[in-house]
Every structure is written in structure tokens, then in C-alpha cells.
Design an enzyme around this catalytic site. Structure first.
Site, PDB file in Angstrom:
ATOM      1  N   ASN A  15      -1.971  20.008  -8.349  1.00  0.00           N
ATOM      2  CA  ASN A  15      -0.501  19.973  -8.398  1.00  0.00           C
ATOM      3  C   ASN A  15      -0.040  18.568  -8.794  1.00  0.00           C
ATOM      4  O   ASN A  15      -0.859  17.668  -9.004  1.00  0.00           O
ATOM      5  CB  ASN A  15       0.087  20.399  -7.052  1.00  0.00           C
ATOM      6  CG  ASN A  15      -0.390  19.495  -5.930  1.00  0.00           C
ATOM      7  OD1 ASN A  15      -0.084  18.320  -5.901  1.00  0.00           O
ATOM      8  ND2 ASN A  15      -1.180  20.052  -5.009  1.00  0.00           N
TER       9      ASN A  15
ATOM     10  N   LYS B 181     -19.198  26.345 -18.012  1.00  0.00           N
ATOM     11  CA  LYS B 181     -17.817  26.335 -18.509  1.00  0.00           C
ATOM     12  C   LYS B 181     -17.422  27.748 -18.945  1.00  0.00           C
ATOM     13  O   LYS B 181     -18.193  28.428 -19.655  1.00  0.00           O
ATOM     14  CB  LYS B 181     -17.735  25.363 -19.688  1.00  0.00           C
ATOM     15  CG  LYS B 181     -16.342  25.161 -20.195  1.00  0.00           C
ATOM     16  CD  LYS B 181     -16.341  24.157 -21.331  1.00  0.00           C
ATOM     17  CE  LYS B 181     -15.004  24.184 -22.040  1.00  0.00           C
ATOM     18  NZ  LYS B 181     -15.024  23.425 -23.274  1.00  0.00           N
TER      19      LYS B 181
ATOM     20  N   PRO C 269      -7.871  26.145   4.067  1.00  0.00           N
ATOM     21  CA  PRO C 269      -7.476  25.906   5.458  1.00  0.00           C
ATOM     22  C   PRO C 269      -6.170  25.113   5.493  1.00  0.00           C
ATOM     23  O   PRO C 269      -5.918  24.281   4.615  1.00  0.00           O
ATOM     24  CB  PRO C 269      -8.628  25.069   6.022  1.00  0.00           C
ATOM     25  CG  PRO C 269      -9.325  24.489   4.833  1.00  0.00           C
ATOM     26  CD  PRO C 269      -9.127  25.466   3.709  1.00  0.00           C
ATOM     27  N   ASP C 270      -5.345  25.385   6.493  1.00  0.00           N
ATOM     28  CA  ASP C 270      -4.134  24.591   6.708  1.00  0.00           C
ATOM     29  C   ASP C 270      -4.564  23.398   7.571  1.00  0.00           C
ATOM     30  O   ASP C 270      -4.824  23.540   8.771  1.00  0.00           O
ATOM     31  CB  ASP C 270      -3.065  25.436   7.412  1.00  0.00           C
ATOM     32  CG  ASP C 270      -1.750  24.676   7.538  1.00  0.00           C
ATOM     33  OD1 ASP C 270      -1.783  23.449   7.745  1.00  0.00           O
ATOM     34  OD2 ASP C 270      -0.688  25.324   7.420  1.00  0.00           O
TER      35      ASP C 270
ATOM     36  N   PHE D  69       5.037  17.393   6.286  1.00  0.00           N
ATOM     37  CA  PHE D  69       6.052  17.280   5.243  1.00  0.00           C
ATOM     38  C   PHE D  69       6.393  18.684   4.765  1.00  0.00           C
ATOM     39  O   PHE D  69       5.554  19.579   4.790  1.00  0.00           O
ATOM     40  CB  PHE D  69       5.543  16.437   4.073  1.00  0.00           C
ATOM     41  CG  PHE D  69       5.671  14.964   4.322  1.00  0.00           C
ATOM     42  CD1 PHE D  69       4.829  14.333   5.221  1.00  0.00           C
ATOM     43  CD2 PHE D  69       6.637  14.216   3.677  1.00  0.00           C
ATOM     44  CE1 PHE D  69       4.951  12.972   5.473  1.00  0.00           C
ATOM     45  CE2 PHE D  69       6.772  12.858   3.911  1.00  0.00           C
ATOM     46  CZ  PHE D  69       5.930  12.228   4.805  1.00  0.00           C
TER      47      PHE D  69
ATOM     48  N   LYS E 267       3.700  25.628  12.686  1.00  0.00           N
ATOM     49  CA  LYS E 267       2.536  24.733  12.753  1.00  0.00           C
ATOM     50  C   LYS E 267       2.415  24.077  14.123  1.00  0.00           C
ATOM     51  O   LYS E 267       1.409  23.425  14.412  1.00  0.00           O
ATOM     52  CB  LYS E 267       2.630  23.666  11.659  1.00  0.00           C
ATOM     53  CG  LYS E 267       2.756  24.302  10.271  1.00  0.00           C
ATOM     54  CD  LYS E 267       2.282  23.417   9.163  1.00  0.00           C
ATOM     55  CE  LYS E 267       2.573  24.062   7.825  1.00  0.00           C
ATOM     56  NZ  LYS E 267       1.497  23.924   6.864  1.00  0.00           N
TER      57      LYS E 267
HETATM   58  O1  C5P Z   1       3.121  25.225   4.672  1.00  0.00           O
HETATM   59  P1  C5P Z   1       3.414  24.095   3.753  1.00  0.00           P
HETATM   60  O2  C5P Z   1       2.348  23.888   2.724  1.00  0.00           O
HETATM   61  O3  C5P Z   1       4.757  24.084   3.160  1.00  0.00           O
HETATM   62  O4  C5P Z   1       3.383  22.831   4.735  1.00  0.00           O
HETATM   63  C1  C5P Z   1       3.425  21.531   4.281  1.00  0.00           C
HETATM   64  C2  C5P Z   1       2.774  20.624   5.275  1.00  0.00           C
HETATM   65  O5  C5P Z   1       1.515  21.158   5.676  1.00  0.00           O
HETATM   66  C3  C5P Z   1       2.456  19.282   4.689  1.00  0.00           C
HETATM   67  O6  C5P Z   1       2.536  18.319   5.732  1.00  0.00           O
HETATM   68  C4  C5P Z   1       1.043  19.448   4.180  1.00  0.00           C
HETATM   69  O7  C5P Z   1       0.365  18.201   4.135  1.00  0.00           O
HETATM   70  C5  C5P Z   1       0.447  20.368   5.205  1.00  0.00           C
HETATM   71  N1  C5P Z   1      -0.566  21.273   4.661  1.00  0.00           N
HETATM   72  C6  C5P Z   1      -1.877  21.162   5.069  1.00  0.00           C
HETATM   73  N2  C5P Z   1      -2.836  22.015   4.600  1.00  0.00           N
HETATM   74  C7  C5P Z   1      -2.513  23.000   3.755  1.00  0.00           C
HETATM   75  C8  C5P Z   1      -1.184  23.140   3.315  1.00  0.00           C
HETATM   76  C9  C5P Z   1      -0.238  22.265   3.794  1.00  0.00           C
HETATM   77  O8  C5P Z   1      -2.176  20.236   5.861  1.00  0.00           O
HETATM   78  N3  C5P Z   1      -3.450  23.807   3.316  1.00  0.00           N
END
Ligand code: C5P
Length: 417
Positions: free
Chosen positions: A210, A289, A305-306, A323, A341
Site C-alpha cells: 500500500n 514468476k 493477523p491483526d 490508528f 480491538k
Molecule cells: O482495522 P484497521 O486496519 O482499520 O485498524 C487499523 C489499526 O490496526 C492500525 O493501528 C494498524 O496498525 C492496526 N492493524 C494491525 N494489523 C493488521 C491491520 C491493522 O496491527 N493486520
């Protein structure tokens, strides 16, 4: 409290029998958070081997003024520039005399003369030498030039006499040195920051990513270090220099970022998740490739993973800041994210067409943030990212104090501290 966090101390050791105590001084300075580089005079080497201080400080000891090799690595001017302060402990009678006379014929006197930072001396010598008229005059001369004297203490001496001349206790020395510096709003705290995008490979030459530049996260890391925190910055692929006094760990994918964050999170007081983590990654990374065929191509993506939610659930004692970049309805989305979260603070901003004045935010100089926490919110208006980062760090320090006062972070931190 670690009053010397992020501070760089040049420790001068001169020829006194108390030179052996300089090892303890190194330890106490480090315990107070300082990074220490040692300079020894020839006289000091008669009492203690440089290797001792090299082992304790983790860096080679500086000894020679006119050694081309040593000068190329870090010469006297570079050492003086590197330092936030100079402490000479122990400072012998001869060293005081040479400093008072403005000599620069060895490395330590040259560094002291070239400094633009505070100089503190901890004398240690025989009581009669300390009370001799020549030493009294030298001390007065140096005091008049703004040199700070720490000690000496009264008591029994190595030579069997009693009186003033003992090196001040190393614990007290480190504490008194710390008083030279202001206390920041995150003094001594451990802060973990993520920044930049992640890159999710599709094949050996292609990836999903991104437009995050990492600038906000880097600015936050710099501001936290400025506020006295010990900062670790886990960065995705970005074209930015690490801020001064910040430990940087480079990663590429979200899974690597989670692994790096998991190493540091257990010790952290605050986690600031500024990275734009890719939400999805290709299910498989093709070994070769992908060739163009003229047919349409379907790539299956699986969720990453979040990282933020994972940290909060695994280490609830860490104050977590997320953020939220939204294209509209900031309040609703930010509040939802705070709850989903389970974090203590969300820093939200508008991106894309909704934020034309911030240039769409990605890679822009300016940004505007609104902070949300349970029961409150606060706007940090449009400002350059470094200024905004300082305001964010100040707000985090405030919320952290309120959270801890309300019982947040106590259960595990009782065991940790
Ligand atoms: O759910 P969203 O992506 O909008 O949340 C944004 C926040 O979650 C940011 O602080 C980002 O760094 C964190 N994030 C994360 N891991 C992910 C997606 C988002 O730590 N896979």
C-alpha cells in the site's frame, strides 16, 4: 525512574586508586538508561585494564589522542559531539590541574576542551591533596567556568587517612548526573512503534502493498524518544532513516512484523501501531514468476493477523494505541475500532478525497488526527507530521497516566517492575 534514558555519557577515568569503582559507575549510568563510552588516561591504566571497561560498557575504550586508527573511528571532536554530558569519575588532582590549565595533551583533556555539553567531575584523592591550596585554586577556577563538582565524600581512605577525598557513591553519582537533564513525559518508558506498509509476496518479483510512507510512525518514534522513552521501531519497507536514539528492526511481511512485535511487546509499556499492515496476503507464494497468458488471473487472498488486536489480547498490561484511516464518518468508525480491538486509544484521520487539505495524507507533510478513548476525544488539528507526533506523544503520556491511575496495566506490571 530512568532519568538518563537516551542520554550519551562520556565517562572519563583518571589515575586514582578509585579507578576500580568506575566499573560500578558504568553500571549505575546504564541502569539509569544511559549509553556510556569510556575514555581512560594513562594514569588510569596503571590501576585498571581497559578490557574491564570495554566489557562493562560494551564498546572499545578510547585511550589515544594521536592514534590515526582511533581518530578515524571516533576522534576527540566526534566523541565530544556524540556526548550529552561528560563525567570524569574518578578525577585525580593532576587531572583537575591539567583541566584548569586548559591542557589538551591527552584524549580526555582534549575531549573536555572540545565539548559543548555539561562537564561533571567526581574527584577522588588523598584528603591532603584535596585540601592543598593548589587543588583548591584549580577547583575554584573550574567552578567559575561552570564545571560541576560531585563530591568528594568524607571518610576512610585507601591510604589509611580520614577526610574528604572519597569518590561519591556511584548510585548517587548517576542520580546527580540525571538531574542535569529535563524529565520527559515518557521518561524511562519502553515504547514499541510499528510504521510503514507491509509487503506480501505473490511471486519472486511481485507483491501486494500500500501507499504508506512510514513518515507518521517514524515521527511518532522520534517524538517518543525525545520525551525520554526507550523506543523500538519495527518498520516495514520504507525509504526513511531511523530517528536518532531509536532501535530499528526492519521487516517485510505482516507475519514478520507480528513476530518482531511479539519479541518486544512483553517488555513494553506502550504499543503504538502506526503501520499500514496489509489486511490480506496471497494464499501461496508462487516459486517462479507468473507468466502472462492473456487469460484472467485469480489470486486467492487470506487474512493477515491483526497485530494490534493480538498484542492487546496477549499482553493486556500494554497501553495500546491504534490508528484509523477512514474515508468518512470518523467518529463512528474510530469508536467501533476502539471497542473491537480493545485498545486504550485510537488516533483517527480522514484519507483520500475526504482529506484534500492534507494531500490525501499518504506521503504528505501534514496530517490531522482526532484521538478517541473510552469516555473522551480530542482533536489535534492539521499540522506537520513531526509536530503532530509530539502532540500525540504528549496526549499518550496523559492518557497512560490516567489509565494507570484507574488500575490499567497494574496486574502484570507489578511482577515486571
Ligand atoms: O482495522 P484497521 O486496519 O482499520 O485498524 C487499523 C489499526 O490496526 C492500525 O493501528 C494498524 O496498525 C492496526 N492493524 C494491525 N494489523 C493488521 C491491520 C491493522 O496491527 N493486520
Amino acid at each position: 525512574m530512568q532519568r538518563l534514558t537516551n542520554k550519551r555519557v562520556v565517562l572519563g577515568v583518571t589515575g586514582s586508586v578509585a579507578a576500580y569503582k568506575a566499573g560500578e559507575v558504568i553500571r549505575e549510568l546504564q541502569r539509569a538508561g544511559a549509553e556510556v563510552r569510556v575514555v581512560m588516561t594513562r594514569g588510569a591504566e596503571a590501576f585498571v585494564a581497559p578490557l574491564t571497561f570495554q566489557a562493562l560498557s560494551g564498546h572499545p575504550v578510547h585511550r589515544e589522542l594521536l592514534d590515526p586508527g582511533a581518530e578515524a573511528a571516533m576522534g576527540h571532536i566526534a566523541l565530544a559531539r556524540w556526548a550529552d554530558c561528560i563525567l570524569v569519575a574518578p578525577a585525580s588532582a593532576d587531572f583537575l590541574a591539567r583541566l584548569a590549565a586548559g591542557r589538551a595533551d591527552d584524549l580526555l583533556t582534549a575531549v573536555c576542551l572540545a565539548r559543548g555539553v555539561p562537564l561533571a567531575l567526581a574527584p577522588a584523592m588523598n584528603a591532603r591533596m584535596w585540601e592543598d591550596a593548589a587543588t583548591r585554586a584549580n577547583v575554584q577556577t573550574l567552578r567559575n567556568r561552570g564545571v560541576l563538582f560531585l563530591g568528594p565524600e568524607e571518610g576512610g581512605q585507601a591510604c589509611g587517612e580520614e577526610g574528604p577525598g572519597r569518590l561519591l557513591d556511584p548510585v548517587v553519582l548517576a542520580a546527580r548526573l540525571g538531574e542535569l537533564f529535563e524529565v520527559g513525559s515518557l521518561q524511562g518508558r519502553r515504547v514499541l512503534v510499528t510504521a510503514g506498509p507491509t509487503r506480501e509476496p505473490l511471486d519472486p518479483v511481485r507483491f501486494f502493498s500500500n501507499r504508506s510512507s512510514g513518515r507518521m510512525g517514524f515521527a511518532v518514534a522520534a517524538a517518543a524518544a525525545e520525551a525520554g522513552a526507550r523506543v523500538t521501531l519495527v518498520a516495514g519497507p520504507v525509504a526513511l532513516e531511523a530517528p536518532d536514539r531509536v532501535e530499528r528492526v526492519d521487516v517485510t511481511t505482516a507475519e514478520e512484523m507480528l513476530a518482531a512485535v511479539s519479541r518486544f511487546a512483553p517488555e513494553a509499556d506502550v504499543f503504538i501501531s502506526a503501520a499500514a499492515v496489509a489486511d490480506y496476503r496471497p494464499r501461496e507464494v508462487r516459486p517462479g514468476k507468473i507468466k502472462r497468458t492473456g487469460e484472467s488471473l485469480t489470486v486467492e487472498l487470506v487474512p493477515n493477523p491483526d497485530i494490534l488486536a493480538t498484542v492487546k489480547s496477549r499482553w493486556p498490561q500494554v497501553f495500546c494505541v491504534g490508528f484509523a484511516a477512514e474515508t468518512g464518518d470518523l467518529d463512528r468508525h474510530a469508536r467501533a475500532k476502539l471497542a473491537a480491538k480493545g485498545v486504550e486509544l485510537i488516533a483517527a484521520n480522514l484519507v483520500g478525497p475526504a482529506a484534500p487539505e492534507a494531500g490525501g495524507v499518504f506521503d504528505a507533510e501534514d496530517n490531522a488526527l482526532t484521538l478517541y478513548w473510552e469516555g473522551g476525544s480530542m482533536e489535534l488539528g492539521l499540522a506537520p507530521k513531526d509536530k503532530l507526533a509530539r502532540a500525540l506523544v504528549a496526549a499518550i503520556a496523559q492518557r497512560l497516566a490516567a489509565w494507570e491511575a484507574g488500575g490499567g496495566g497494574t496486574v502484570v506490571s507489578l511482577h515486571r517492575r
